[in-house]
Motif scaffolding. Structure first.
Motif, PDB file in Angstrom:
ATOM      1  N   VAL B  51       0.844  -1.201   0.000  1.00  0.00           N
ATOM      2  CA  VAL B  51       0.000   0.000   0.000  1.00  0.00           C
ATOM      3  C   VAL B  51       0.873   1.243   0.000  1.00  0.00           C
ATOM      4  O   VAL B  51       0.665   2.187  -0.768  1.00  0.00           O
ATOM      5  CB  VAL B  51      -0.931   0.010   1.230  1.00  0.00           C
ATOM      6  CG1 VAL B  51      -1.644   1.360   1.355  1.00  0.00           C
ATOM      7  CG2 VAL B  51      -1.933  -1.128   1.158  1.00  0.00           C
ATOM      8  N   PHE B  52       1.908   1.223   0.891  1.00  0.00           N
ATOM      9  CA  PHE B  52       2.719   2.423   1.026  1.00  0.00           C
ATOM     10  C   PHE B  52       3.752   2.572  -0.086  1.00  0.00           C
ATOM     11  O   PHE B  52       4.354   3.625  -0.220  1.00  0.00           O
ATOM     12  CB  PHE B  52       3.380   2.448   2.413  1.00  0.00           C
ATOM     13  CG  PHE B  52       2.377   2.619   3.502  1.00  0.00           C
ATOM     14  CD1 PHE B  52       1.830   3.879   3.757  1.00  0.00           C
ATOM     15  CD2 PHE B  52       1.927   1.538   4.244  1.00  0.00           C
ATOM     16  CE1 PHE B  52       0.881   4.052   4.736  1.00  0.00           C
ATOM     17  CE2 PHE B  52       0.974   1.705   5.233  1.00  0.00           C
ATOM     18  CZ  PHE B  52       0.447   2.953   5.479  1.00  0.00           C
ATOM     19  N   GLU B  53       3.953   1.508  -0.840  1.00  0.00           N
ATOM     20  CA  GLU B  53       4.905   1.621  -1.949  1.00  0.00           C
ATOM     21  C   GLU B  53       4.217   1.953  -3.260  1.00  0.00           C
ATOM     22  O   GLU B  53       4.846   2.365  -4.217  1.00  0.00           O
ATOM     23  CB  GLU B  53       5.698   0.309  -2.086  1.00  0.00           C
ATOM     24  CG  GLU B  53       6.819   0.247  -1.056  1.00  0.00           C
ATOM     25  CD  GLU B  53       7.436  -1.138  -0.972  1.00  0.00           C
ATOM     26  OE1 GLU B  53       7.003  -2.025  -1.733  1.00  0.00           O
ATOM     27  OE2 GLU B  53       8.347  -1.313  -0.147  1.00  0.00           O
ATOM     28  N   ASP B  54       2.879   1.765  -3.258  1.00  0.00           N
ATOM     29  CA  ASP B  54       2.132   2.028  -4.487  1.00  0.00           C
ATOM     30  C   ASP B  54       1.820   3.522  -4.560  1.00  0.00           C
ATOM     31  O   ASP B  54       0.865   4.008  -3.973  1.00  0.00           O
ATOM     32  CB  ASP B  54       0.838   1.202  -4.466  1.00  0.00           C
ATOM     33  CG  ASP B  54       0.072   1.314  -5.770  1.00  0.00           C
ATOM     34  OD1 ASP B  54       0.328   2.282  -6.524  1.00  0.00           O
ATOM     35  OD2 ASP B  54      -0.782   0.455  -6.023  1.00  0.00           O
ATOM     36  N   SER B  55       2.666   4.269  -5.267  1.00  0.00           N
ATOM     37  CA  SER B  55       2.512   5.725  -5.255  1.00  0.00           C
ATOM     38  C   SER B  55       1.203   6.149  -5.918  1.00  0.00           C
ATOM     39  O   SER B  55       0.573   7.118  -5.542  1.00  0.00           O
ATOM     40  CB  SER B  55       3.700   6.390  -5.941  1.00  0.00           C
ATOM     41  OG  SER B  55       3.779   5.935  -7.268  1.00  0.00           O
ATOM     42  N   ARG B  56       0.741   5.388  -6.897  1.00  0.00           N
ATOM     43  CA  ARG B  56      -0.525   5.711  -7.555  1.00  0.00           C
ATOM     44  C   ARG B  56      -1.661   5.627  -6.535  1.00  0.00           C
ATOM     45  O   ARG B  56      -2.487   6.530  -6.421  1.00  0.00           O
ATOM     46  CB  ARG B  56      -0.772   4.715  -8.690  1.00  0.00           C
ATOM     47  CG  ARG B  56      -1.957   5.052  -9.538  1.00  0.00           C
ATOM     48  CD  ARG B  56      -2.209   3.951 -10.581  1.00  0.00           C
ATOM     49  NE  ARG B  56      -3.598   3.541 -10.588  1.00  0.00           N
ATOM     50  CZ  ARG B  56      -4.558   4.260 -11.142  1.00  0.00           C
ATOM     51  NH1 ARG B  56      -4.262   5.405 -11.729  1.00  0.00           N
ATOM     52  NH2 ARG B  56      -5.800   3.855 -11.126  1.00  0.00           N
ATOM     53  N   LEU B  57      -1.663   4.548  -5.739  1.00  0.00           N
ATOM     54  CA  LEU B  57      -2.692   4.362  -4.723  1.00  0.00           C
ATOM     55  C   LEU B  57      -2.627   5.468  -3.668  1.00  0.00           C
ATOM     56  O   LEU B  57      -3.644   5.985  -3.220  1.00  0.00           O
ATOM     57  CB  LEU B  57      -2.518   2.986  -4.063  1.00  0.00           C
ATOM     58  CG  LEU B  57      -3.702   2.464  -3.267  1.00  0.00           C
ATOM     59  CD1 LEU B  57      -4.944   2.365  -4.131  1.00  0.00           C
ATOM     60  CD2 LEU B  57      -3.365   1.107  -2.648  1.00  0.00           C
ATOM     61  N   LEU B  58      -1.368   5.837  -3.310  1.00  0.00           N
ATOM     62  CA  LEU B  58      -1.224   6.882  -2.294  1.00  0.00           C
ATOM     63  C   LEU B  58      -1.766   8.207  -2.787  1.00  0.00           C
ATOM     64  O   LEU B  58      -2.424   8.938  -2.047  1.00  0.00           O
ATOM     65  CB  LEU B  58       0.252   7.023  -1.906  1.00  0.00           C
ATOM     66  CG  LEU B  58       0.778   5.911  -0.992  1.00  0.00           C
ATOM     67  CD1 LEU B  58       2.244   6.147  -0.667  1.00  0.00           C
ATOM     68  CD2 LEU B  58      -0.052   5.824   0.280  1.00  0.00           C
ATOM     69  N   VAL B  59      -1.509   8.512  -4.067  1.00  0.00           N
ATOM     70  CA  VAL B  59      -2.032   9.760  -4.640  1.00  0.00           C
ATOM     71  C   VAL B  59      -3.554   9.753  -4.591  1.00  0.00           C
ATOM     72  O   VAL B  59      -4.200  10.730  -4.206  1.00  0.00           O
ATOM     73  CB  VAL B  59      -1.528   9.946  -6.094  1.00  0.00           C
ATOM     74  CG1 VAL B  59      -2.298  11.063  -6.789  1.00  0.00           C
ATOM     75  CG2 VAL B  59      -0.045  10.259  -6.081  1.00  0.00           C
ATOM     76  N   ILE B  60      -4.139   8.609  -4.956  1.00  0.00           N
ATOM     77  CA  ILE B  60      -5.601   8.501  -4.926  1.00  0.00           C
ATOM     78  C   ILE B  60      -6.119   8.694  -3.504  1.00  0.00           C
ATOM     79  O   ILE B  60      -7.109   9.391  -3.261  1.00  0.00           O
ATOM     80  CB  ILE B  60      -6.031   7.130  -5.493  1.00  0.00           C
ATOM     81  CG1 ILE B  60      -5.796   7.114  -7.007  1.00  0.00           C
ATOM     82  CG2 ILE B  60      -7.483   6.835  -5.167  1.00  0.00           C
ATOM     83  CD1 ILE B  60      -5.977   5.759  -7.641  1.00  0.00           C
TER      84      ILE B  60
END
Lengths: 366, 267, 268
Positions: B51-60
């Protein structure tokens, strides 16, 4: 005139839906007196108060304050403060801030606010309660906070809208004394609204009895009690025996099938009238000595006196307050002085009434 | 008060279990090193790391929070002012008309709101993306703020306003010194509800978001349409913990003001 | 009395009403009368009354009624028992918490739970029943929908039961009413407002669900909501989509009238 603070001139109030609350009200209030507006609920007394405070505008007529017309002066610019029936204390502010509210609006200096709030709270015996929340105060204490909040602004007139109605009986009696004393210490004009005639009689310099949007009678408590103008006032103030009668000639009135001497005069011969005798003016005596002969129906012990409900042969009820006891079902005589009879003409205006009373000379000796 | 009978207790327990089972099911498998929501292999935190490495998810995630906070704030301001405005209207029928209009967006199906906003934005030329989503969220949160604030205004003793004026307060003073402090709990509740509406919304956002912009709900939808990803499970674990913390905090804050006014739900 | 406060605060709110309440409804009605080329037509309405759409509307209604019914059936006793618990507001909080978890996450959970290898199938296989696809059936659609709506139904019912003066129940019992009669003649009529708002927050959304139909029901169930989404985002036929939306709006108005309260002022 110089002493008049508030004057109503032909003030009427009606609402859009056509209900008329006030009909042509005229009065003058003098500085430093304790006035009571007395009447049953819905009679318009609170509306008068709201017009003085500026919450309600009159439909017609003028309101003067110190000789200046104030019909269009908004509530927040009037030198009048109100103690509300439910006190209307701000629940989000503590006692100190409630009292300080008006001063803070005026942007007074903090030091002066502190001083005046403390003084006001001292005045109503609430020293040390500054930091209490409103929810922590009892009914009587809230009442005092509300009074302090009004007097701290040093208004010319203080309006009180049934402020004692939420208190229990004992507290209400205490507060009657306190309010009266407070008014005398402050020397301000108090306008007090109530439906409780005892309160009105106990505290006021002058009472306005109001019914159906009209002032029925105004005068000192003693005047109003002893010389009610009509059936409504007689019935509303104190307990009364009211019967229909005929004024045969001056000093002779007929009721309950007999003719009695009285002190009233100046009416047309054989004019129909209402006759009032207060229960405490009726005295129990033997049947042969009694001016009226009645049968005791019920008897209640009221502490200071017995309250008897009795009926004469014509079926009129006579309420008697007596220190003596009687037996239920017993036939007794009732005695009264001619002065105890109070004769009221039907549909007499207050002006005519006053004129008639004056013509008797000294007649008030109850 | 009577005590609950045994069957009643069992009934409540079953309801609670069913309500929470799917959530705990999700969280349980978020620790599964196998890639699926069955056959638990061994404990791992790799999905949380993902979760914390997925920058796309974090932006969302950040977008979703920003939209929620901004729309919550703006709708609370407009809604509170609106509630005060409605309250100040004396004419009963005008008040009722406004209230009915207010409630339309609350009872409107989300699809209809989404579709009609899509038409609206296309017509007036708002580019689909952050702006259209933000405006939509503000729009559908306003009525709920009004519904949270208005009861506080109505329960306020009208004599308080008279009393304030009597003590010299102008209309401005009345608003800032009496009304707003009094209705503060309602305003907070409104803001809180607006936040949850925004965070929870899927349908409206789905309609008015363009290609480049996505919120969490929309993202989960597109992932779920393809299949299962345990990153989503890990995400729900995080969201659950945060939600519970916020809710418990909210409960203790509002219990003091005795605010027991259940909101009106919406999907 | 004059106005209590200034009208100024109302301006942004009124703008909101014009742009986001009135305008969208007007636009939906306007678009419902346009064909794909943007010409004025009543063709969409004609299509809506064709057997295909009517059947779809009917099924959608049918499912919405079922969902509402089961949600109420489960929620009323839950709300009732909750009001009898010791820390009732705390327990209510616990009921509401799941509704604050993102809807999509909960739906997503059911994809796993109902899946071919999910716990439900694992459970029934213990009894020797062959695992089968529960996902993409109308049962799974009903179950998930009811699950989603339960907290929203419980809240208004809980509030109305909670407001009920317990002396009234005692009074009814005192006057000789059995527990069932007490419920039927006193509790139910006095909490009907809560039930009505519960139905309102369930029925309309149930008609317009599209996310659950897509994820859980596959395309087994098509609701009015699914159809609108289909027309707007897939077929790009905004006219037809708007026509269906118009009908949803009409149903919504009907439900607003149905649940309109006769209470005076007070709570909104």
């Amino acid at each position: 005139m110089g002493n008049t603070i508030i004057q109503f001139e032909n003030v009427s109030k009606s609402y859009d839906d056509g209900t008329v609350v006030l009909k042509n009200i005229n009065f003058e209030l003098e500085k430093g007196k304790f006035y009571t507006l007395l009447g049953p609920s819905g009679c318009g007394k609170t509306t008068i108060l709201r017009i003085i405070a500026g919450f309600t505008a009159p439909s017609s007529g003028n309101v003067y304050f110190n000789g200046k017309k104030i019909n269009n002066v908004p509530a927040h610019q009037r030198q009048v403060n109100t103690v509300f029936q439910d006190y209307a204390l701000f629940p989000h502010l503590n006692v100190f801030e409630n009292v300080a509210f008006g001063l803070r609006i005026k942007k007074m200096k903090e030091k002066e606010i502190q001083e005046r709030v403390r003084e006001a709270l001292k005045f109503v015996n609430l020293e040390g309660f500054e930091n209490r929340e409103i929810s922590e105060m009892s009914g009587g204490q809230r009442q005092r906070v509300a009074i302090a909040r009004a007097i701290v602004n040093n208004p010319e007139v203080i309006l009180l809208d049934e402020p004692l109605s939420a208190l229990d009986l004992k507290l209400r009696y205490e507060m009657q004394y306190e309010l009266r004393e407070l008014q005398q210490r402050l020397g301000k004009t108090f306008v007090f609204v109530t439906h409780d005639q005892e309160e009105a009689l106990a505290m006021s310099d002058e009472i306005f009895v109001i019914n159906d949007g009209q002032i029925q009678q105004s005068g000192s408590p003693v005047d109003i009690y002893d010389e009610p103008i009509n059936r409504f006032v007689a019935d509303f103030i104190g307990e009364s025996n009211i019967v229909e009668g005929i004024m045969l000639e001056d000093y002779k009135v007929q009721f309950a099938g007999k003719v009695f001497d009285c002190v009233d005069k100046g009416m047309k011969p054989n004019e129909k009238v209402d006759v009032v005798i207060r229960p405490e003016d009726l005295e129990i005596t033997s049947v042969d000595k009694g001016k009226l002969v009645v049968t005791v129906d019920t008897q209640l012990f009221r502490g200071v006196h017995y309250e008897l409900s009795t009926y004469d042969k014509d079926g009129n009820e006579w309420l008697v307050h007596s220190l003596k006891k009687a037996e239920v079902g017993e036939e007794i005589g009732l005695y009264f002085e001619p002065e105890a009879i109070h004769v009221m003409r039907l549909n007499e205006t207050e002006e005519e009434f006053d004129k008639r009373l004056e013509s008797y000379g000294v007649s008030e000796n109850a | 008060m009577k005590k609950l009978s045994m069957p009643a207790k069992i009934y409540l327990i079953i309801v609670f279990v069913i309500l929470y089972a799917p959530i705990f099911y999700l969280i349980y498998y978020s620790f599964n090193s196998g890639g699926s929501m069955h056959d638990f292999e061994s404990f791992t935190l790799e999905h949380y790391r993902a979760v914390f490495e997925d920058s796309r998810l974090l932006v969302i995630l950040i977008n979703t929070v920003i939209i929620a906070l901004l729309s919550g704030l703006i709708s609370t301001i407009i809604g509170t002012l609106g509630a005060i405005g409605i309250f100040s209207i004396k004419r009963r029928n005008i008040r009722n008309i406004l209230l009915s209009l207010n409630n339309i967006l609350i009872v409107s199906p989300d699809v209809v709101i989404g579709a009609s906003f899509l038409i609206l934005f296309t017509m007036i030329g708002v580019k689909l993306g952050f702006a259209s989503v933000l405006i939509s969220h503000i729009a559908f949160s306003i009525p709920i703020v009004v519904l949270m604030v208005l009861p506080k205004l109505l329960e306020m003793n009208p004599n308080l306003i008279d009393a304030a004026q009597d003590l010299g307060a102008t209309r401005r003073d009345v608003l800032y010194r009496v009304i707003i402090p009094y209705i503060k709990p309602g305003i907070f509740a409104g803001f809180f509800m607006a936040l949850t509406y925004s965070l929870d919304d899927f349908a409206v956002t789905f309609f008015v978001t363009g290609n480049g912009f996505s919120t969490l709900s929309v993202e989960i939808y597109s992932i779920a349409r393809v299949g299962i990803s345990l990153t989503i499970n890990a995400l729900s674990g995080i969201i659950f913990v945060v939600t519970v913390l916020i809710v418990i905090g909210y409960y203790f804050v509002t219990r003091r003001t005795k605010f027991a006014n259940g909101g009106i739900g919406r999907l | 009395m004059r106005d209590r406060v200034a009208k100024g605060p109302l301006i942004p709110y009124l703008l909101w009403i014009v742009f986001f309440v009135i305008a969208p409804i007007a636009l939906i009605i306007y678009y419902s009368m346009l064909d794909l080329q943007g010409n004025f037509t009543l063709e969409n309405y004609k299509r809506f009354f064709s057997p295909v759409y009517l059947k779809m509307a009917f099924t959608s209604f049918f499912y919405a009624i079922l969902i509402t019914f089961f949600t109420l059936l489960i929620s009323y006793p839950t709300a009732y028992f909750l009001t009898k618990t010791k820390h009732k507001h705390l327990w209510l909080m616990f009921i509401i918490i799941p509704s604050w978890i993102n809807l999509l996450l909960k739906t997503y959970a059911f994809i796993g739970i109902f899946g071919l290898y999910g716990p439900i199938n694992a459970f029934i296989s213990v009894f020797g029943i062959e695992p089968k696809q529960i996902l993409f059936t109308d049962f799974s659609f009903l179950f998930v929908s009811v699950y989603i709506f339960i907290p929203f139904m419980i809240m208004p019912i809980f509030n109305s039961i909670d407001k009920l003066n317990p002396s009234l129940v005692d009074a009814a019992r005192d006057l000789g009413a059995s527990p069932f009669t007490t419920f039927r003649r006193v509790i139910w009529p006095l909490t009907i407002e809560g039930v009505k708002s519960g139905i309102q927050v369930t029925f309309i959304p149930a008609l317009s669900l599209f996310m659950i139909t897509r994820l859980i029901a596959g395309n087994q169930v098509i609701t009015l909501g699914t159809a609108i989404e289909q027309q707007f985002l897939v077929a790009q036929n905004w006219g037809m989509g708007s026509t269906i939306a118009v009908f949803l709006v009409l149903i919504m108005f009907a439900s607003m009238i149905f649940t309109a309260k006769r209470t005076k002022g007070g709570r909104v």
